[in-house]
Design a protein around this motif. Structure first.
Motif, PDB file in Angstrom:
ATOM      1  N   ARG A 129      -6.347 -37.249  11.150  1.00  0.00           N
ATOM      2  CA  ARG A 129      -7.635 -37.858  11.437  1.00  0.00           C
ATOM      3  C   ARG A 129      -8.661 -37.320  10.458  1.00  0.00           C
ATOM      4  N   PRO A 130      -9.313 -38.209   9.671  1.00  0.00           N
ATOM      5  CA  PRO A 130     -10.376 -37.725   8.782  1.00  0.00           C
ATOM      6  C   PRO A 130     -11.448 -37.019   9.615  1.00  0.00           C
ATOM      7  N   PRO A 131     -11.946 -35.876   9.151  1.00  0.00           N
ATOM      8  CA  PRO A 131     -12.870 -35.086   9.963  1.00  0.00           C
ATOM      9  C   PRO A 131     -14.154 -35.816  10.333  1.00  0.00           C
ATOM     10  N   ASP A 132     -14.579 -36.767   9.518  1.00  0.00           N
ATOM     11  CA  ASP A 132     -15.842 -37.447   9.812  1.00  0.00           C
ATOM     12  C   ASP A 132     -15.651 -38.784  10.508  1.00  0.00           C
ATOM     13  N   LEU A 133     -14.421 -39.104  10.902  1.00  0.00           N
ATOM     14  CA  LEU A 133     -14.138 -40.408  11.498  1.00  0.00           C
ATOM     15  C   LEU A 133     -14.995 -40.690  12.722  1.00  0.00           C
ATOM     16  N   VAL A 134     -15.020 -39.763  13.662  1.00  0.00           N
ATOM     17  CA  VAL A 134     -15.776 -39.970  14.896  1.00  0.00           C
ATOM     18  C   VAL A 134     -17.267 -40.088  14.595  1.00  0.00           C
ATOM     19  N   GLN A 135     -17.785 -39.237  13.698  1.00  0.00           N
ATOM     20  CA  GLN A 135     -19.214 -39.295  13.372  1.00  0.00           C
ATOM     21  C   GLN A 135     -19.590 -40.633  12.733  1.00  0.00           C
ATOM     22  N   VAL A 136     -18.736 -41.126  11.841  1.00  0.00           N
ATOM     23  CA  VAL A 136     -18.997 -42.422  11.191  1.00  0.00           C
ATOM     24  C   VAL A 136     -19.078 -43.528  12.231  1.00  0.00           C
ATOM     25  N   MET A 137     -18.114 -43.557  13.145  1.00  0.00           N
ATOM     26  CA  MET A 137     -18.068 -44.627  14.135  1.00  0.00           C
ATOM     27  C   MET A 137     -19.215 -44.514  15.143  1.00  0.00           C
ATOM     28  N   ARG A 138     -19.528 -43.306  15.566  1.00  0.00           N
ATOM     29  CA  ARG A 138     -20.653 -43.132  16.496  1.00  0.00           C
ATOM     30  C   ARG A 138     -21.956 -43.571  15.833  1.00  0.00           C
ATOM     31  N   ARG A 139     -22.093 -43.273  14.530  1.00  0.00           N
ATOM     32  CA  ARG A 139     -23.306 -43.683  13.809  1.00  0.00           C
ATOM     33  C   ARG A 139     -23.442 -45.208  13.809  1.00  0.00           C
ATOM     34  N   ARG A 140     -22.325 -45.914  13.663  1.00  0.00           N
ATOM     35  CA  ARG A 140     -22.371 -47.384  13.664  1.00  0.00           C
ATOM     36  C   ARG A 140     -22.950 -47.891  14.989  1.00  0.00           C
ATOM     37  N   LEU A 141     -22.570 -47.250  16.084  1.00  0.00           N
ATOM     38  CA  LEU A 141     -23.073 -47.680  17.394  1.00  0.00           C
ATOM     39  C   LEU A 141     -24.529 -47.289  17.600  1.00  0.00           C
ATOM     40  N   THR A 142     -24.909 -46.100  17.164  1.00  0.00           N
ATOM     41  CA  THR A 142     -26.304 -45.686  17.357  1.00  0.00           C
ATOM     42  C   THR A 142     -27.254 -46.480  16.458  1.00  0.00           C
ATOM     43  N   GLU A 143     -26.736 -47.026  15.356  1.00  0.00           N
ATOM     44  CA  GLU A 143     -27.571 -47.877  14.501  1.00  0.00           C
ATOM     45  C   GLU A 143     -28.037 -49.134  15.242  1.00  0.00           C
ATOM     46  N   VAL A 144     -27.246 -49.604  16.214  1.00  0.00           N
ATOM     47  CA  VAL A 144     -27.667 -50.765  17.012  1.00  0.00           C
ATOM     48  C   VAL A 144     -28.236 -50.301  18.359  1.00  0.00           C
ATOM     49  N   HIS A 145     -28.562 -49.008  18.427  1.00  0.00           N
ATOM     50  CA  HIS A 145     -29.225 -48.388  19.578  1.00  0.00           C
ATOM     51  C   HIS A 145     -28.374 -48.366  20.839  1.00  0.00           C
ATOM     52  N   ALA A 146     -27.040 -48.459  20.680  1.00  0.00           N
ATOM     53  CA  ALA A 146     -26.146 -48.284  21.814  1.00  0.00           C
ATOM     54  C   ALA A 146     -26.088 -46.797  22.155  1.00  0.00           C
ATOM     55  N   ASP A 147     -25.551 -46.485  23.328  1.00  0.00           N
ATOM     56  CA  ASP A 147     -25.480 -45.106  23.792  1.00  0.00           C
ATOM     57  C   ASP A 147     -24.015 -44.735  24.034  1.00  0.00           C
ATOM     58  N   PRO A 148     -23.298 -44.292  22.976  1.00  0.00           N
ATOM     59  CA  PRO A 148     -21.884 -43.966  23.141  1.00  0.00           C
ATOM     60  C   PRO A 148     -21.675 -42.762  24.053  1.00  0.00           C
ATOM     61  N   VAL A 149     -20.640 -42.838  24.885  1.00  0.00           N
ATOM     62  CA  VAL A 149     -20.302 -41.700  25.739  1.00  0.00           C
ATOM     63  C   VAL A 149     -19.754 -40.577  24.861  1.00  0.00           C
ATOM     64  N   PRO A 150     -19.796 -39.326  25.347  1.00  0.00           N
ATOM     65  CA  PRO A 150     -19.396 -38.195  24.500  1.00  0.00           C
ATOM     66  C   PRO A 150     -17.947 -38.244  23.999  1.00  0.00           C
ATOM     67  N   THR A 151     -17.024 -38.671  24.844  1.00  0.00           N
ATOM     68  CA  THR A 151     -15.615 -38.652  24.448  1.00  0.00           C
ATOM     69  C   THR A 151     -15.246 -39.922  23.702  1.00  0.00           C
ATOM     70  N   VAL A 152     -14.709 -39.759  22.501  1.00  0.00           N
ATOM     71  CA  VAL A 152     -14.194 -40.874  21.713  1.00  0.00           C
ATOM     72  C   VAL A 152     -12.674 -40.803  21.784  1.00  0.00           C
ATOM     73  N   VAL A 153     -12.052 -41.907  22.154  1.00  0.00           N
ATOM     74  CA  VAL A 153     -10.591 -41.963  22.248  1.00  0.00           C
ATOM     75  C   VAL A 153     -10.041 -42.304  20.866  1.00  0.00           C
ATOM     76  N   VAL A 154      -9.159 -41.445  20.357  1.00  0.00           N
ATOM     77  CA  VAL A 154      -8.531 -41.690  19.060  1.00  0.00           C
ATOM     78  C   VAL A 154      -7.019 -41.641  19.246  1.00  0.00           C
ATOM     79  N   ALA A 155      -6.358 -42.753  18.949  1.00  0.00           N
ATOM     80  CA  ALA A 155      -4.900 -42.830  19.034  1.00  0.00           C
ATOM     81  C   ALA A 155      -4.342 -42.976  17.626  1.00  0.00           C
TER      82      ALA A 155
END
Length: 191
Positions: A129-155
């Protein structure tokens, strides 16, 4: 969590994979089932709408090129913005989501998901898993002002090879934790 006063709730599920039966769709289904169980444990019944983004590819291309949204895309956007919570499942390669994921969120526009609780589920094609994967994806959601939950599921590939092994148990535990977080956030968001 007291949810009896807010039953039923609507859950939109965005699947940016390439079709039913594929790993991203399976991941979306597992996450959705867990969210529904968590909501039911709190006394709420979930009304689920699954949106397969690959079916909107032509509409998304038209929107990108001409700024016009077809009926299917308008209906999908309406389902997402009126939901009480959102599950987003996307395949990810090289720390980047699928094109339909990016195109759909571009079509949503700014601030339409303001405060929307979102559970992010990523199907990573890499063993590492690239170390910045979760941060990149969370940023995409916060850019549209969504509120992502703390746990990101990565399979990842190991999760799909595992059946009853410890890797599968790890993924299931992560899904269950994220599902509880989304159910609680949906309850708070409605109040």
């Amino acid at each position: 969590m007291s949810t009896a006063a807010w039953s039923p709730v609507s859950l939109a599920v965005l699947c940016a994979g390439v079709g039913y039966g594929r790993p991203t769709r399976r991941l979306a289904d597992w996450v959705t089932e867990a969210v529904c169980r968590s909501l039911a444990a709190g006394g709420a019944r979930a009304e689920v709408e699954v949106l397969e983004l690959h079916r909107l590819a032509a509409d998304l291309a038209q929107h990108s090129a001409q700024g016009r949204a077809g009926l299917d895309l308008r209906e999908a956007v309406a389902a997402v913005v009126t939901a009480d919570g959102l599950v987003v499942a996307t395949p990810v390669l090289a720390a980047s989501p699928s094109e339909v994921f990016d195109s759909f969120f571009a079509a949503l526009g700014d601030k339409v998901l303001c405060g929307m609780p979102v559970l992010l589920a990523l199907n990573s094609g890499s063993r590492r898993r690239p170390p910045d994967l979760v941060q990149v994806m969370r940023r995409r959601l916060t850019e549209v002002h969504a509120d992502p939950v703390p746990t990101v599921v990565v399979a990842g590939p190991a999760d799909w090879r595992a059946t009853a092994h410890s890797d599968a148990a790890r993924l299931r535990a992560c899904i269950d934790r994220a599902a509880v977080e989304l159910a609680v956030a949906m309850s708070s968001h409605r109040q």
